[in-house]
Enzyme design. Structure first.
Site, PDB file in Angstrom:
ATOM      1  N   THR A  45       0.865  -1.186   0.000  1.00 22.12           N
ATOM      2  CA  THR A  45       0.000   0.000   0.000  1.00 22.12           C
ATOM      3  C   THR A  45       0.901   1.235   0.000  1.00 22.12           C
ATOM      4  O   THR A  45       1.305   1.707  -1.048  1.00 22.12           O
ATOM      5  CB  THR A  45      -0.960  -0.009   1.198  1.00 22.12           C
ATOM      6  OG1 THR A  45      -0.215  -0.249   2.407  1.00 22.12           O
ATOM      7  CG2 THR A  45      -2.004  -1.103   1.038  1.00 22.12           C
ATOM      8  N   LYS A  68       4.127  -6.759   4.641  1.00 18.77           N
ATOM      9  CA  LYS A  68       3.765  -5.406   4.262  1.00 18.77           C
ATOM     10  C   LYS A  68       3.620  -4.586   5.543  1.00 18.77           C
ATOM     11  O   LYS A  68       3.433  -5.113   6.631  1.00 18.77           O
ATOM     12  CB  LYS A  68       2.461  -5.364   3.471  1.00 18.77           C
ATOM     13  CG  LYS A  68       1.206  -5.490   4.334  1.00 18.77           C
ATOM     14  CD  LYS A  68      -0.036  -4.988   3.617  1.00 18.77           C
ATOM     15  CE  LYS A  68       0.041  -3.523   3.289  1.00 18.77           C
ATOM     16  NZ  LYS A  68      -0.008  -2.636   4.465  1.00 18.77           N
ATOM     17  N   THR A  79       0.612  -2.794  12.693  1.00 16.32           N
ATOM     18  CA  THR A  79      -0.081  -2.802  11.409  1.00 16.32           C
ATOM     19  C   THR A  79       0.872  -3.283  10.344  1.00 16.32           C
ATOM     20  O   THR A  79       1.354  -2.510   9.539  1.00 16.32           O
ATOM     21  CB  THR A  79      -0.564  -1.419  11.001  1.00 16.32           C
ATOM     22  OG1 THR A  79      -1.225  -0.852  12.089  1.00 16.32           O
ATOM     23  CG2 THR A  79      -1.549  -1.522   9.851  1.00 16.32           C
ATOM     24  N   GLU A 175       6.973   4.823   6.534  1.00 23.61           N
ATOM     25  CA  GLU A 175       6.485   6.057   5.923  1.00 23.61           C
ATOM     26  C   GLU A 175       7.377   7.241   6.291  1.00 23.61           C
ATOM     27  O   GLU A 175       7.539   7.577   7.463  1.00 23.61           O
ATOM     28  CB  GLU A 175       5.047   6.318   6.367  1.00 23.61           C
ATOM     29  CG  GLU A 175       4.062   5.306   5.803  1.00 23.61           C
ATOM     30  CD  GLU A 175       2.679   5.395   6.392  1.00 23.61           C
ATOM     31  OE1 GLU A 175       1.781   4.709   5.866  1.00 23.61           O
ATOM     32  OE2 GLU A 175       2.488   6.135   7.379  1.00 23.61           O
ATOM     33  N   ASN A 321       0.529  11.018   6.626  1.00 30.02           N
ATOM     34  CA  ASN A 321      -0.551  10.670   7.534  1.00 30.02           C
ATOM     35  C   ASN A 321      -1.564  11.797   7.708  1.00 30.02           C
ATOM     36  O   ASN A 321      -2.721  11.534   8.069  1.00 30.02           O
ATOM     37  CB  ASN A 321       0.031  10.229   8.871  1.00 30.02           C
ATOM     38  CG  ASN A 321       0.630   8.845   8.787  1.00 30.02           C
ATOM     39  OD1 ASN A 321      -0.082   7.855   8.787  1.00 30.02           O
ATOM     40  ND2 ASN A 321       1.945   8.767   8.655  1.00 30.02           N
TER      41      ASN A 321
END
Length: 326
Positions: A45, A68, A79, A175, A321
């Protein structure tokens, strides 16, 4: 069928579409010969590159893992989704024992963090086709359905290596991450204290921001160490603590070490660990596997230790985010 998912927490999945697409998905898996890289790419993603790791057991069987996850990462689990597959002939009990040990090993899934946030949607599973016969150690033919302790050790070592490598991949691909932090803690009164100190340093917003700026702000690291001990109500002898970054001592005997070129060395060490992304997303592979290396000796005459993998905090993380749903 084991369903795994990430996404916006609380939103229902389109169940009817998923069920309707299952036959086509199964046919596609057969067509591409069950390629692990294709599977790893299909679950990306905000990940920038696919995460695949492989280990060969002593008997020639293989262990392959994919994962992932890039944000909302602090396994308990976090997550991130990981599926590990093997063709080894192995019992369910051995897989469960080995996986529990693997995810809790130093620098593995339960010792990695990107942003301190856990999730409702985390999972790591291991599956075996049992197609490769013989003992896992390759020393004998299998005579019964039970694994020996040596078999358990072989599978544990393989799963640990795969999980540690995937955990590093998840953080390195986090991220907005521009530096990976490796925090090793020793000389603690317990593993729990060492783990808490490692997580405190890796999760401190002030430490993370300093690393993002290649800033040798040693006082922030000392603060994070003390904060962890305070939360656990464990006394620390500050004069016994020794902190090194990139192998250079920067704090000992209760004071910062600022002599000579220490601060410049730390800054240079952080600069060398900075990840560069010269090509636009998706970036196929990380630019290197270097980390900002923190070594913390709490000075207790004990064997408590831990290793935590963390990340810096950049402007890009905030942007990703802040814009996640807009």
């Amino acid at each position: 069928v084991i369903p795994l998912s990430t996404g916006v927490v609380g939103w229902a999945l389109p169940t009817n579409q998923i069920v309707a697409g299952m036959p086509k998905l199964a046919a596609a898996c057969k067509k591409n010969n069950n390629d692990a890289l294709d599977a790893a790419e299909s679950i990306m993603t905000t990940d920038q590159w696919p995460k695949v790791r492989r280990v060969v057991l002593a008997n020639g069987a293989t262990v392959v893992g994919i994962a992932k996850g890039a944000g909302m990462i602090e396994p308990n689990m976090a997550t991130m989704l990981s599926v590990i597959m093997t063709d080894a002939f192995v019992t369910r009990n051995t897989l469960q024992r080995s996986l529990e040990a693997a995810v809790n090993a130093h620098g593995s899934f339960n010792s990695c963090t990107v942003d301190t946030d856990t999730s409702t949607s985390d999972a790591v599973i291991v599956l075996s086709s049992n197609e490769h016969p013989g003992s896992l150690t390759g020393t004998s033919d299998r005579e019964d359905e039970e694994d020996t302790e040596e078999d358990v050790q072989e599978m544990t070592a393989a799963l640990t290596e795969v999980c540690q490598q995937l955990a590093d991949d998840v953080v390195r691909n986090g991220e907005g991450v521009t530096h990976v932090l490796r925090v090793r803690v020793s000389g603690a009164s317990s593993d729990a204290l060492a783990h808490a100190v490692g997580k405190s340093v890796a999760n401190s917003p002030l430490v993370k921001c300093a690393v993002a700026a290649d800033d040798a702000n040693i006082g922030r690291i000392a603060m994070a160490i003390g904060k962890a001990a305070m939360h656990l109500d464990v006394p620390l002898d500050v004069s016994a603590i020794r902190l090194a970054i990139g192998g250079t001592v920067v704090f000992e005997r209760g004071a910062l070490v600022a002599a000579g070129d220490v601060e410049q060395f730390v800054t240079d060490h952080m600069l060398q660990a900075r990840l560069s992304f010269e090509s636009p997303p998706p970036v196929r592979w990380p630019s290197h596997d270097r980390c900002v290396e923190f070594d913390i000796d709490l000075g207790d005459d004990a064997d408590g230790s831990a290793e935590v993998i963390g990340a810096d905090l950049s402007h890009e993380y905030v942007s990703i985010n802040a814009d996640y749903r807009t």
